[in-house]
Motif scaffolding. Structure first.
Motif, PDB file in Angstrom:
ATOM      1  N   ALA A  44      17.965  58.876   3.565  1.00  0.00           N
ATOM      2  CA  ALA A  44      19.404  58.973   3.828  1.00  0.00           C
ATOM      3  C   ALA A  44      20.144  59.420   2.579  1.00  0.00           C
ATOM      4  O   ALA A  44      21.070  60.241   2.633  1.00  0.00           O
ATOM      5  CB  ALA A  44      19.944  57.627   4.306  1.00  0.00           C
ATOM      6  N   ASN A  45      19.716  58.886   1.448  1.00  0.00           N
ATOM      7  CA  ASN A  45      20.337  59.292   0.177  1.00  0.00           C
ATOM      8  C   ASN A  45      20.062  60.769  -0.096  1.00  0.00           C
ATOM      9  O   ASN A  45      20.960  61.513  -0.503  1.00  0.00           O
ATOM     10  CB  ASN A  45      19.785  58.418  -0.947  1.00  0.00           C
ATOM     11  N   ILE A 101      25.165  64.775  12.228  1.00  0.00           N
ATOM     12  CA  ILE A 101      23.859  65.428  12.300  1.00  0.00           C
ATOM     13  C   ILE A 101      22.784  64.385  12.572  1.00  0.00           C
ATOM     14  O   ILE A 101      22.631  63.435  11.790  1.00  0.00           O
ATOM     15  CB  ILE A 101      23.544  66.145  10.971  1.00  0.00           C
ATOM     16  N   PRO A 102      22.032  64.534  13.660  1.00  0.00           N
ATOM     17  CA  PRO A 102      20.945  63.581  13.910  1.00  0.00           C
ATOM     18  C   PRO A 102      19.705  63.962  13.115  1.00  0.00           C
ATOM     19  O   PRO A 102      19.243  65.099  13.181  1.00  0.00           O
ATOM     20  CB  PRO A 102      20.672  63.720  15.413  1.00  0.00           C
ATOM     21  N   LYS A 151       8.007  53.390 -14.622  1.00  0.00           N
ATOM     22  CA  LYS A 151       7.975  53.944 -13.265  1.00  0.00           C
ATOM     23  C   LYS A 151       9.395  54.316 -12.893  1.00  0.00           C
ATOM     24  O   LYS A 151      10.327  53.564 -13.143  1.00  0.00           O
ATOM     25  CB  LYS A 151       7.476  52.888 -12.265  1.00  0.00           C
ATOM     26  N   TRP A 152       9.592  55.469 -12.248  1.00  0.00           N
ATOM     27  CA  TRP A 152      10.932  55.816 -11.786  1.00  0.00           C
ATOM     28  C   TRP A 152      11.223  55.096 -10.476  1.00  0.00           C
ATOM     29  O   TRP A 152      10.326  54.705  -9.740  1.00  0.00           O
ATOM     30  CB  TRP A 152      11.073  57.328 -11.615  1.00  0.00           C
ATOM     31  N   LEU A 153      12.521  54.934 -10.214  1.00  0.00           N
ATOM     32  CA  LEU A 153      12.932  54.248  -8.983  1.00  0.00           C
ATOM     33  C   LEU A 153      13.725  55.212  -8.114  1.00  0.00           C
ATOM     34  O   LEU A 153      14.596  55.918  -8.601  1.00  0.00           O
ATOM     35  CB  LEU A 153      13.807  53.034  -9.312  1.00  0.00           C
ATOM     36  N   ALA A 154      13.395  55.218  -6.832  1.00  0.00           N
ATOM     37  CA  ALA A 154      14.111  56.099  -5.907  1.00  0.00           C
ATOM     38  C   ALA A 154      15.415  55.442  -5.485  1.00  0.00           C
ATOM     39  O   ALA A 154      15.458  54.241  -5.227  1.00  0.00           O
ATOM     40  CB  ALA A 154      13.244  56.370  -4.680  1.00  0.00           C
ATOM     41  N   LYS A 155      16.448  56.242  -5.403  1.00  0.00           N
ATOM     42  CA  LYS A 155      17.746  55.665  -4.997  1.00  0.00           C
ATOM     43  C   LYS A 155      17.809  55.573  -3.485  1.00  0.00           C
ATOM     44  O   LYS A 155      17.540  56.544  -2.780  1.00  0.00           O
ATOM     45  CB  LYS A 155      18.876  56.583  -5.456  1.00  0.00           C
ATOM     46  N   GLU A 156      18.205  54.409  -3.029  1.00  0.00           N
ATOM     47  CA  GLU A 156      18.457  54.265  -1.594  1.00  0.00           C
ATOM     48  C   GLU A 156      19.947  54.448  -1.369  1.00  0.00           C
ATOM     49  O   GLU A 156      20.746  54.216  -2.273  1.00  0.00           O
ATOM     50  CB  GLU A 156      18.095  52.854  -1.141  1.00  0.00           C
ATOM     51  N   LEU A 157      20.290  54.811  -0.162  1.00  0.00           N
ATOM     52  CA  LEU A 157      21.705  54.920   0.137  1.00  0.00           C
ATOM     53  C   LEU A 157      22.260  53.525   0.337  1.00  0.00           C
ATOM     54  O   LEU A 157      21.695  52.721   1.077  1.00  0.00           O
ATOM     55  CB  LEU A 157      21.884  55.735   1.429  1.00  0.00           C
ATOM     56  N   LYS A 158      23.369  53.229  -0.315  1.00  0.00           N
ATOM     57  CA  LYS A 158      23.968  51.901  -0.141  1.00  0.00           C
ATOM     58  C   LYS A 158      24.800  51.916   1.128  1.00  0.00           C
ATOM     59  O   LYS A 158      25.672  52.748   1.318  1.00  0.00           O
ATOM     60  CB  LYS A 158      24.832  51.566  -1.354  1.00  0.00           C
ATOM     61  N   LEU A 159      24.542  50.953   1.985  1.00  0.00           N
ATOM     62  CA  LEU A 159      25.298  50.869   3.225  1.00  0.00           C
ATOM     63  C   LEU A 159      26.417  49.869   3.050  1.00  0.00           C
ATOM     64  O   LEU A 159      26.196  48.763   2.561  1.00  0.00           O
ATOM     65  CB  LEU A 159      24.379  50.421   4.374  1.00  0.00           C
ATOM     66  N   SER A 160      27.606  50.249   3.481  1.00  0.00           N
ATOM     67  CA  SER A 160      28.734  49.388   3.180  1.00  0.00           C
ATOM     68  C   SER A 160      28.940  48.285   4.213  1.00  0.00           C
ATOM     69  O   SER A 160      29.544  47.293   3.932  1.00  0.00           O
ATOM     70  CB  SER A 160      30.014  50.210   3.062  1.00  0.00           C
ATOM     71  N   THR A 164      25.168  57.098   8.373  1.00  0.00           N
ATOM     72  CA  THR A 164      25.746  57.351   7.064  1.00  0.00           C
ATOM     73  C   THR A 164      27.028  58.163   7.262  1.00  0.00           C
ATOM     74  O   THR A 164      27.446  58.374   8.400  1.00  0.00           O
ATOM     75  CB  THR A 164      24.757  58.123   6.172  1.00  0.00           C
ATOM     76  N   LYS A 165      27.567  58.686   6.207  1.00  0.00           N
ATOM     77  CA  LYS A 165      28.841  59.401   6.313  1.00  0.00           C
ATOM     78  C   LYS A 165      28.723  60.626   7.232  1.00  0.00           C
ATOM     79  O   LYS A 165      29.616  60.908   8.020  1.00  0.00           O
ATOM     80  CB  LYS A 165      29.265  59.849   4.922  1.00  0.00           C
ATOM     81  N   HIS A 166      27.601  61.330   7.141  1.00  0.00           N
ATOM     82  CA  HIS A 166      27.469  62.571   7.904  1.00  0.00           C
ATOM     83  C   HIS A 166      26.294  62.573   8.870  1.00  0.00           C
ATOM     84  O   HIS A 166      26.149  63.515   9.643  1.00  0.00           O
ATOM     85  CB  HIS A 166      27.295  63.767   6.947  1.00  0.00           C
ATOM     86  N   PHE A 167      25.447  61.553   8.793  1.00  0.00           N
ATOM     87  CA  PHE A 167      24.195  61.600   9.552  1.00  0.00           C
ATOM     88  C   PHE A 167      24.002  60.363  10.423  1.00  0.00           C
ATOM     89  O   PHE A 167      24.451  59.273  10.084  1.00  0.00           O
ATOM     90  CB  PHE A 167      22.994  61.694   8.589  1.00  0.00           C
TER      91      PHE A 167
END
Lengths: 382, 939
Positions: free
Chosen positions: B63-64, B85-86, B591-600, B44-47
């Protein structure tokens, strides 16, 4: 014999590696012993020139320790750099070579002031809960000092006669060139906000969200007013108004003589630097890496731009673009009209100082004690 | 001698299975990698996020969370972490326990860690996204703090050899990652109301404990509220200014620490003491049934003759299953009886103390969950027959909890985590052994119980949406339609639903009043839930409970920092004016939905490839007037998971310049821990003067070079097989001989190691350890060396009391053949009283018996300007016997005496023994006494 020779070589290297003390007794400009002028310190965030998009790196200078937002100042072609390592380093701007260093143990958060042949600065002493106001003689390397309770992280000011130190517990000291305190005003409220001097007024905000306006001629507080959750930034201003932003990200324009809020704008993240302005616009950067441009008179938004990273240094404004250093190891050149990023320059460390301009050169400091010196459009001199 | 210490010390570090030094070996449990993980990376951007197998969906959600935390923390810290950051994610705690990032064993209560060497963050997923988010944020606070403090010190040119105290580090990680929750509230109420509070000035007393975390978190909340929220960052930004954190605090907060502590305690007392007017302690309104150890998962069972509580407990260091006679009328507390001891053998490798993991059927059969091998299993056990009936293991399920029998006893419903990390509900049909999955999503479904007619399941879940999204509410699942309905809806967390024996009421835990208390469901005329009424008003939490009858419960509750059982009469506690809370289901959502990180781009999702980076590099130079100066260095590289490591050792022992090349010592090794079988191999060249054990103070020069291969196969966490092959060329110049000794040595060894011991402060206190080793060393070129080795070392620790142990040891060491090496004994580690390593022989036997007991719990000396405190000083009474010989048995030696042991800073144990040697072939005691001081763990 071998051992003796190696010892001598090692000793020579050691001595060569140590910085020399800053003594300018025999320093001359143009054949004359230079009397360094003492204009009142006025932080200029606006340079009445076109910047363009071309910045060339001239030098990368090295100092001991890193910097705060206000660590750089130029006097008579000498760059003075104060640092968190407790030292002040002077560089010759003709050659880029170091003149020498004033060494102390502690940190110096504000750029020094030069008056006559004296360097004036405030040191926050190491392992002590106070600071020391220093008057350092450039000719002889001697000093006069006076203790400042709790030290000072705030910008040092002068009106040419006295020097004004705003301590970390909100007490304002007026000190003369002989390091004698002439008068002081106590608030006993923690203050980490660089003050502003305009005409007879000295203005600051404190961590409780109070603004103070002091009349330095009357030597008293004109008024104080609670307007916010807390201030940890820098006051800027001109003629009748001053600008300040708080830890919640709200920027204010306030009339000096009565404390009335003219406008406020919410940037939604804390602001820890100064609001800069030109004739029309005011610019605010916050810790979320967002930069805002608002109408200086009404506070109405012109544009906002997400630069990423983290902004906690004051930008430098030119007629066309501004330079915004960023903790993300970069400097963005941004169009002041549209907010478009004209160019991004990568540097070797987190940018820590507000850039300053002098003689066609721009200086800014990064982590690891580096000072980047840029020239505009390839030109080093005006 | 110094040379030998340097050489042998480094050798031991690298080649612990080398036969040449096989006397000094290591027992220890095993970290078993039952499965090979197929690692992948999300950039991701930082990880750089490392995950494996089917964990991608949760990894993207994580990741999000990580990027969101980064954005928040950069502002809080006014700082950027500019390196990548790993983050290493494991899909369950069981897999997390296998990580090689830390060499130590990870206990059940650890939710993640930040490792300083390479700045890695390692986090297990425990089935709850809320908890996952919390732990990610918590560990990232550590990452940011570590970077910020280093930056503050570095920019001020202050040596960065110090760090804030642990209470601040962990307190801040909690304070800036999560809100003040029920668990935190429970702990603080308990310590303040029961006079267990520890001020900041004495935080070292609770160093490393959960209380320290919570007090730290609370204190920082107090600082923020009283002095301003900016003060917390200022504490870090002023870190350069003083060496003591106390001075930094006093400067930043502008008050003496004593006053800060006093203000804090005053604020806490103001907050908590008024609770006494409305709430009550467990010990006041219920009867205590236990008084020691840790007691969880109570399950009441009754037949014609017995009334028992079955539970999971820990009294000795081993978590086990116990029963307790239910006899609340008795004035004396009943002692628990051990039903099944855990953590000593692979089949009951570990129990999950902190989770509900035990249930009992109507006919007295226990169903419990324990770890066995690569995953959790459900065991059916008959306490009456003391026999294991059946074990159920499910291929795709890794962790299991909260088993509960159906009313007809034919099925068990439970919660389990699969390889995707999803925590869902399952039903096991006992007779067929088949399972049916009831839910399949990333919501954390837990604490299931069957409804009255076994047609519904009532459970707790965080699938709540609407106004109180992500809170744990109670739901009902219809087993026929598979539809799920809200049973509760309020701004609180609900758990552990239990029907009373008559099935007329549904009771459950709820934290509506700030701590977990028992509430009961209220229905309308159509038997639809409309609200809940509070039953108990305890000051601190009820963790779980079981019904004795419709009017009586046994609770597992927290008070005075311990988990004990209490007998609660509902008639006594359920007051008519207890609060009622209505449910407003209209506020609920779907039901709520968890946000995933969008990968570009595709390049952000990669297969794991090993990149090696430096772990550490250490160098040492020694100089002395006799042997001169010598020095060396060791460095270690490993991949990000620390599965694959390289060690490089170099040193030189030359005494004169011309000997430099001759005395170069180099070793290169690779150790791979990624699979179940661990292996290592390496090459070495050692050259220099060595100490000859055959005669004292005699040296010889030896040059040896060669290679080795070692394998380690763990059968379980307790037992393993080790084998090593070494081929080394050895050229030796003996001072007493004219001609040197050449040999091409081939050494083979095989060992079986067993260790299920648990340790106290100074050494093992329970369990047993065994090593059996067989080896053969031969010179395959010149026939100058040819001997076999046999070692048998058995140690058994008989627990006589909580802190008293009878330790026994029986060891035999045999080297027999040409140029067989000697073993050594004597000194504080074996034959006490005899000079250290003075007893030598190719054959050696040692036997010891030692009584270990607590001597002084605390000892304090106060001087005018400072004080010294010592804790946990232990005593020992011992008897040792042994002998060493080459060809002919000489005499039996022994010693008898007593001693004290003191663990210093949990790093080293100092030992002082006094006694008498048994001399002249065990026929007489020495005149006078011996006094011996040394360091080292108990055997």
């Amino acid at each position: 014999m071998k051992k003796i020779y190696s010892s001598i070589i090692l000793l020579a290297l050691l001595i060569a590696g140590c910085s020399k003390k800053l003594i300018l007794k025999n320093y001359y400009f143009n054949g004359k012993k230079n009397q360094i002028t003492t204009k009142p310190v006025k932080q200029d965030f606006f340079v009445n020139k076109e910047l363009g998009d071309s910045l060339k790196t001239k030098w990368i200078l090295d100092v001991y320790g890193s910097f705060s937002n206000n660590s750089l100042t130029v006097y008579e072609k000498i760059l003075f750099v104060s640092g968190l390592g407790g030292r002040i380093t002077a560089f010759n701007l003709k050659t880029g070579k170091e003149f020498g260093v004033i060494k102390n143990k502690g940190e110096i958060r504000s750029a020094p002031i030069i008056k006559g042949r004296k360097v004036i600065f405030v040191l926050n002493d190491y392992k002590e809960n106070f600071g020391t106001f220093h008057v350092y003689d450039l000719d002889y390397g001697t000093e006069k000092t006076v203790k400042i309770d709790y030290g000072s992280n705030n910008k040092l000011l002068t009106d040419g006669k006295l020097f004004y130190v705003l301590s970390n517990n909100g007490n304002l000291f007026a000190v003369n060139i002989n390091a004698k305190v002439k008068w002081q005003i106590k608030t006993n409220e923690q203050t980490l906000c660089s003050p502003l001097m305009i005409e007879d007024y000295i203005v600051w905000g404190n961590q409780k969200g109070k603004i103070y306006v002091v009349n330095k001629n009357l030597k008293k507080i004109l008024y104080s007013k609670n307007i916010s959750g807390g201030f940890n930034s820098e006051v800027t201003g001109e003629s009748k108004y001053f600008y300040i932003a708080d830890i919640n990200g709200i920027a204010y324009k306030i009339r000096i003589n009565n404390g009335n809020v003219i406008w406020k704008y919410d940037t939604k993240a804390p602001v820890k630097n100064g609001i800069t302005f030109d004739d029309k616009r005011a610019f605010i950067g916050n810790l979320n890496g967002d930069l805002f441009c608002v109408n200086k008179y009404s506070g109405e938004l012109y544009w906002e731009k997400s630069l990423g990273g983290l902004i906690d240094t004051t930008p430098l404004i030119f007629k066309d673009n501004l330079i915004q250093p960023n903790l993300q190891k970069k400097v963005d050149i941004v169009s002041i009209r549209s907010g478009r990023i004209v160019k991004t320059i990568k540097v070797g460390g987190r940018c820590k100082t507000a850039p300053i301009y002098s003689n066609g050169m721009i200086f800014l400091g990064t982590d690891y004690g580096k000072i980047y010196t840029f020239v505009i459009n390839g030109s080093a001199n005006e | 001698m110094l040379k030998a210490i340097l050489k042998y010390g480094l050798l031991i570090f690298l080649f612990t299975t080398q036969v040449n030094l096989s006397q000094f070996y290591f027992f220890g449990r095993n970290k078993v990698h039952y499965e090979k993980f197929n690692w992948k990376i999300l950039k991701t951007k930082h990880f750089d996020i490392y995950y494996y197998d089917n964990f991608e969906e949760i990894a993207k959600i994580g990741a999000n969370y990580a990027e969101e935390a980064y954005r928040d923390l950069k502002i809080k810290f006014d700082h950027l972490v500019i390196r990548r950051i790993p983050l290493i994610f494991y899909n369950t705690h069981l897999h997390f326990e296998q990580t090689n990032v830390t060499p130590g064993f990870i206990p059940e209560g650890v939710g993640g860690f930040f490792e300083f060497l390479k700045g890695r963050v390692v986090i297990p997923y425990l089935g709850s996204l809320t908890q996952f988010r919390h732990v990610i944020r918590h560990e990232l606070v550590h990452v940011f703090m570590s970077s910020k403090i280093a930056n503050v010190l570095h920019t001020h040119r202050v040596i960065d050899d110090r760090y804030p105290p642990l209470w601040f580090v962990e307190g801040l990680a909690e304070y800036w990652s999560y809100h003040w929750d029920t668990q935190a509230e429970m702990v603080m109420r308990d310590v303040v109301l029961n006079n267990l509070f520890v001020p900041i000035s004495q935080m070292e007393k609770i160093y490393g404990s959960f209380l320290m975390y919570k007090e730290g978190q609370n204190f920082l909340g107090f600082v923020s509220k009283t002095y301003g929220k900016d003060k917390i960052l200022l504490l870090m930004e002023n870190f350069w200014r003083f060496t003591k954190f106390k001075d930094i605090m006093e400067y930043t907060l502008n008050e003496p620490l004593e006053k800060i502590d006093a203000k804090w305690l005053y604020q806490l007392k103001k907050e908590y003491f008024p609770l006494y007017s409305v709430d009550y302690p467990h010990s006041i309104n219920s009867k205590k049934l236990t008084n020691s150890g840790f007691n969880f998962s109570p399950n009441f069972y009754r037949n014609d003759s017995t009334r028992l509580i079955y539970f999971i407990g820990n009294y000795t260091g081993y978590t086990s299953i116990y029963s307790l006679k239910y006899n609340p009328a008795s004035k004396e507390l009943e002692s628990p009886d051990l039903i099944l001891e855990g953590e000593r053998e692979p089949v009951f490798e570990s129990f999950h103390l902190l989770q509900p993991s035990l249930t009992v059927s109507a006919n007295g059969i226990l169903a419990f969950v324990n770890k066995s091998g690569k995953s959790d299993v459900i065991n059916l056990y008959s306490p009456g027959d003391k026999s294991l009936i059946r074990t159920f293991r499910f291929d795709d399920l890794i962790t299991i909890s909260a088993p509960s029998f159906s009313n007809d006893g034919k099925r068990i419903v439970f919660n389990a985590t699969d390889k995707k990390g999803f925590s869902d509900l399952y039903i096991l049909n006992i007779s067929s052994g088949k399972i049916t999955r009831l839910t399949n999503d990333y919501y954390n479904d837990k604490d299931p119980v069957f409804g009255k007619d076994d047609k519904t399941i009532v459970f707790s879940s965080d699938r709540t949406d609407g106004k109180y999204a992500k809170k744990y509410n109670l739901f009902e699942l219809n087993l026929k339609s598979h539809r799920i309905y809200y049973l509760t809806y309020a701004n609180a967390n609900f758990g552990t639903p239990h029907f009373n024996p008559a099935f007329s009421k549904l009771y459950f835990n709820c934290d509506k009043d700030g701590t977990n208390n028992i509430w009961v469901m209220q229905y309308d005329n159509s038997h639809l839930p409309i609200g809940m009424k509070q039953v108990t008003k305890f000051l601190t939490s009820v963790f779980n409970f079981t019904f004795v009858n419709n009017d009586t419960l046994v609770t597992s509750a927290f008070e005075k920092f311990s988990f004990q059982f209490y007998n609660v009469s509902l008639k006594d506690v359920a007051a008519p004016n207890n609060p009622f809370v209505a449910f407003n289901f209209e506020l609920s959502g779907n039901k709520w939905l968890a946000k995933e990180l969008k990968l570009s781009s595709k390049s952000q999702k990669l297969k794991y490839k090993k990149h090696y980076t430096l772990d550490y590099a250490v160098s040492q130079v020694i100089t002395d007037p006799v042997f001169g100066t010598r020095g060396g260095a060791i460095l270690s590289l490993s991949d990000i998971l620390s599965d694959d490591r390289y060690y490089f050792l170099i040193y030189n022992t030359a005494e004169i310049q011309s000997d430099i090349l001759k005395n170069f010592n180099v070793a290169l090794s690779r150790i791979n821990l990624s699979d179940r079988t661990n292996f290592g191999y390496g090459i070495f060249h050692f050259s220099g003067r060595r100490y000859d054990l055959r005669q004292s103070d005699n040296f010889f020069f030896e040059r040896t070079y060669g290679a080795y291969l070692t394998l380690l196969y763990p059968f379980s966490s307790f037992d393993r097989l080790e084998t090593t092959v070494t081929l080394a060329n050895s050229d030796r110049d003996l001072e007493t001989e004219l001609v040197g000794r050449k040999a091409l040595l081939l050494s083979n060894s095989i060992s079986f190691v067993h260790d299920n011991s648990i340790w106290g402060l100074t050494g093992p206190v329970d369990g047993s350890r065994l090593r059996l080793l067989l080896a053969y060393t031969t010179d395959i070129k010149f026939s100058n060396v040819n001997y076999f080795t046999f070692i048998a070392d058995y140690r058994y620790y008989l627990r006589l009391g909580l802190r008293t142990t009878l330790a026994t040891r029986a060891s035999v060491f045999v080297n027999d053949g040409k140029e067989a090496r000697r073993f050594i004994a004597g000194g504080s580690w074996d034959l006490r009283g005899w000079p250290r390593w003075s007893i030598r022989g190719e054959k050696l036997w040692i036997s010891s018996i030692e009584l270990r007991f607590p001597l002084i719990d605390a000892f304090q000396v106060k001087f005018p300007f400072f004080g010294l405190s010592f804790f946990g000083i232990k005593g020992a009474l011992f008897f040792d016997a042994g002998s060493a010989w080459d060809k002919t048995y000489k005499e039996t030696l022994g010693s008898i005496g007593g001693g004290i042991r003191f663990n210093f800073l949990r790093a080293i144990t100092f030992r002082y023994d006094v006694g008498k040697k048994i001399e002249k072939n065990f026929s007489q005691l020495q005149p006078g006494l011996f006094y011996q001081f040394f360091f080292g763990w108990d055997f």
